[in-house]
Structures are given as structure tokens and as C-alpha cells.
Design a protein around this motif. Structure first.
Motif, short mmCIF file in Angstrom:
data_model
loop_
_atom_site.label_atom_id
_atom_site.label_comp_id
_atom_site.label_asym_id
_atom_site.label_seq_id
_atom_site.Cartn_x
_atom_site.Cartn_y
_atom_site.Cartn_z
N GLY A 86 75.82 137.50 88.49
CA GLY A 86 76.07 138.22 89.82
C GLY A 86 74.82 137.92 91.25
O GLY A 86 74.56 138.06 92.28
N THR A 87 73.54 137.11 90.72
CA THR A 87 72.97 136.70 91.29
C THR A 87 72.20 135.62 91.77
O THR A 87 71.83 134.68 92.56
N ALA A 88 73.37 134.10 91.28
CA ALA A 88 73.58 132.96 91.68
C ALA A 88 73.03 132.70 92.48
O ALA A 88 72.23 131.88 93.13
N ARG A 89 73.88 133.32 92.96
CA ARG A 89 74.19 132.27 94.82
C ARG A 89 73.42 133.96 96.29
O ARG A 89 72.56 133.06 96.59
N PRO A 90 73.14 134.80 96.23
CA PRO A 90 71.95 135.37 96.67
C PRO A 90 70.58 134.53 96.22
O PRO A 90 69.50 134.69 96.99
N LEU A 91 69.77 134.17 94.59
CA LEU A 91 68.81 134.08 94.91
C LEU A 91 68.62 132.57 94.86
O LEU A 91 67.82 131.24 95.71
N LEU A 92 70.20 131.68 94.46
CA LEU A 92 69.95 129.76 94.59
C LEU A 92 70.36 129.45 95.83
O LEU A 92 70.67 127.85 96.23
N GLY A 93 71.57 130.47 96.39
CA GLY A 93 72.18 129.50 98.03
C GLY A 93 73.84 129.21 97.32
O GLY A 93 73.91 128.68 98.18
N VAL A 94 74.22 129.11 96.37
CA VAL A 94 74.97 128.22 95.54
C VAL A 94 75.40 129.12 94.82
O VAL A 94 74.81 130.23 93.80
N PRO A 95 76.88 129.02 94.50
CA PRO A 95 77.61 130.19 93.05
C PRO A 95 77.13 129.14 91.53
O PRO A 95 77.72 128.57 91.53
N ALA A 96 77.57 130.85 90.85
CA ALA A 96 77.08 130.28 89.37
C ALA A 96 78.30 128.54 88.73
O ALA A 96 77.29 127.83 87.93
N ALA A 97 78.78 128.86 89.43
CA ALA A 97 79.89 127.21 89.16
C ALA A 97 79.81 126.05 89.37
O ALA A 97 80.00 125.01 88.62
N VAL A 98 78.49 126.08 90.42
CA VAL A 98 78.30 125.06 90.31
C VAL A 98 77.40 124.48 90.40
O VAL A 98 77.18 122.99 89.97
N LEU A 99 77.12 125.64 89.15
CA LEU A 99 75.40 124.59 88.39
C LEU A 99 75.83 124.61 87.12
O LEU A 99 75.04 124.26 86.12
N VAL A 100 77.31 124.38 86.85
CA VAL A 100 77.78 124.27 84.98
C VAL A 100 77.16 122.85 85.31
O VAL A 100 77.79 122.60 85.22
N GLY A 101 76.63 123.01 83.57
CA GLY A 101 76.21 121.81 82.47
C GLY A 101 75.14 121.05 83.82
O GLY A 101 75.26 119.51 83.93
N ARG A 102 74.38 121.59 85.09
CA ARG A 102 73.49 121.01 85.92
C ARG A 102 72.54 121.17 85.15
O ARG A 102 72.39 122.25 85.04
N VAL A 103 71.25 120.21 85.61
CA VAL A 103 70.14 120.99 85.75
C VAL A 103 69.31 120.12 87.15
O VAL A 103 69.47 119.14 87.44
#
Length: 265
Positions: A86-103
Motif C-alpha cells: 500500500g506504500t507505492a503510490r503515496p511514496l513513488l507516485g505510481v501504483p505497484a502494478a506499473v513497476l512489475v519487472g522494471r528497474v
């Protein structure tokens, strides 16, 4: 050994509880002699990495849905901060699903908190990151975690995780227990974890098999981790790890690839 790892308790210190679920420090002293395995992991990370030539990267690393096998690293130090569900969007600005498999470079994300966090971490030594964040992180945050959504998500994560003497619950039962629809639960997981509830449970079970394989028979392990039978466990393990359990633990691994040198999008 080509590298050493040190695990820190998942809640260090208390002020980071809402944001950081776990910390791992790694020091690759090289030259690499063994395969470096990245297990599947339904976690989004913030990583500070320092190479022998002085290069510093502050990265957002998304969930991995399958294992990868690498040639290893040579003289690299890093600290990995596992973000709480639940932390990805407030801290990173994107939902966690956007980051799957990415660096991705942390300062390349849209969240203002992400850019500020990258600035705070960039010039630290990896061992300094956690105590520094204990003081700096609360002031960096512009968006608060929604407590009600986060509570439901984290309860779902717990119910779908393997615990001592308990396999993961069925997704439909978890949704019913939490008084949400299965669709709502999937949406919560996509935003806050990055993968579906079903895939989260698969990843957690396979990771549990990896950690417990030395202390249990295959059939006992299959039952303890919630599989129908040993054949089901073997099929799931092969799907996520690339090889069946016996091959993995015998060192018969898939082809290796170089470790990623920098961010990718």
C-alpha cells in the motif's frame, strides 16, 4: 563466497513501520564464483547501490513474477528497502502494478516524495540509509497512506501468505472475510502490491518452498504450503523458478544473464 548478505528486522526503527516492511544489505566482495539468484518477489523496493568505481544509483525496483539467474556482481554494496503493501503510490507516485519487472531511477518517477527521497539517499553509505530515513522520511511525504484501504490490503496479504502450520487462504474466502468483492481485492493488490492476490499467493508459496526445502520432505512441504499435492507444487515451482525443485536444489539452473548495470524502463 562471492557475496555476503545481512538481514535486518523488518521494522527498524519504529517510525518506519508504516512504510518499510523489511531491510536487506548486500555486499558483493567478488570476484563472483556462484550464481546469484533473484527469487520471485511480490515486493516493491527502493534500492541504494554503490559500485566499486563510485557510481551511485537510487532505484525503484518492482515486483518480480519469476526468478532470474545472474553471473553475479563484483564489488557492489547496496541496501534494499522493501516497501510495505500500500506504500507505492503515496511514496513513488505510481501504483505497484506499473513497476512489475522494471528497474527505474527513483528520481524519474512522478512522485515528489520519490524525488526527494532519491536526493536524501544518493550520497549516503548503504549502512547509513535506515537511520537517516528514520529522521527524514516522515518529512518527505506529501501523501498519506489511506488507513482503511491499507488495513484491508495488509490483512489480505497476511491471509494469503504461508504461516507456520497454515497455508494461504482461498482468494474468495479472503474477500468474504474482509467484506470486499474479489474484484475490489484484486484492485487493492494491483495498486498496493503489484500482482493479483492469486499470483501473490503463488510467489509466497514458492519462496517458502525454497526456504524450507532442506528441513522437510517434498510431500510434507507441499501439504504445509497449501498445495493440492507434490505434483501441484512441482508444477508451480517450475513455472516461477524455471526448473523443477530437484533440479534447482541440485544446481541445474537455467541459463545465466548479466546483472543489470543500470536502470531500465
Amino acid at each position: 563466497m562471492p557475496y555476503t548478505t545481512a538481514e535486518q528486522p523488518p521494522a527498524t526503527p519504529e517510525v518506519l513501520h508504516p512504510w518499510i516492511a523489511g531491510v536487506r544489505t548486500l555486499s558483493f566482495t567478488g570476484p563472483p564464483e556462484e550464481t546469484f539468484v533473484r527469487l520471485p518477489e511480490a515486493v516493491t523496493k527502493v534500492v541504494l547501490r554503490v559500485t566499486a568505481d563510485g557510481r551511485r544509483d537510487v532505484l525503484a525496483v518492482g515486483p518480480r513474477v519469476r526468478a532470474s539467474y545472474h553471473e553475479g556482481k563484483n564489488r557492489v554494496s547496496c541496501v534494499e528497502l522493501n516497501l510495505a503493501p500500500g506504500t507505492a503510490r503515496p511514496l513513488l507516485g505510481v501504483p505497484a502494478a506499473v513497476l512489475v519487472g522494471r528497474v527505474i531511477a527513483l528520481d524519474g518517477l512522478p512522485g515528489g516524495a520519490a524525488r526527494r527521497l532519491a536526493g536524501e539517499l544518493r550520497w549516503l553509505d548503504p549502512q547509513e540509509a535506515v537511520p537517516h530515513l528514520a529522521e527524514a522520511l516522515p518529512g518527505l511525504l506529501s501523501d498519506a497512506v489511506d488507513p482503511s484501504r491499507t488495513a484491508v490490503l495488509r490483512a489480505g496479504v497476511d491471509a494469503l501468505s504461508v504461516r507456520l502450520g497454515r497455508g494461504p487462504a482461498q482468494v474468495r474466502n479472503v474477500a468474504r472475510e474482509l467484506a470486499v468483492s474479489e474484484r475490489q481485492l484484486r484492485n487493492l493488490f494491483a495498486e498496493g502490491v503489484g500482482v493479483s492476490p492469486k499470483h501473490y499467493a503463488r510467489i509466497d508459496r514458492v519462496r517458502t518452498v525454497v526456504t524450507r526445502a532442506a528441513s522437510a520432505r517434498w510431500s510434507e512441504l507441499a501439504t504445509a504450503t497449501g498445495y493440492f499435492d507434490q505434483s501441484h507444487m512441482t508444477s508451480d515451482f517450475r513455472s516461477l523458478m524455471g526448473v523443477p525443485p530437484r533440479s534447482y536444489f541440485a544446481g541445474r539452473l537455467p541459463a545465466l544473464s548479466p546483472c543489470q548495470a543500470g536502470p531500465r524502463t
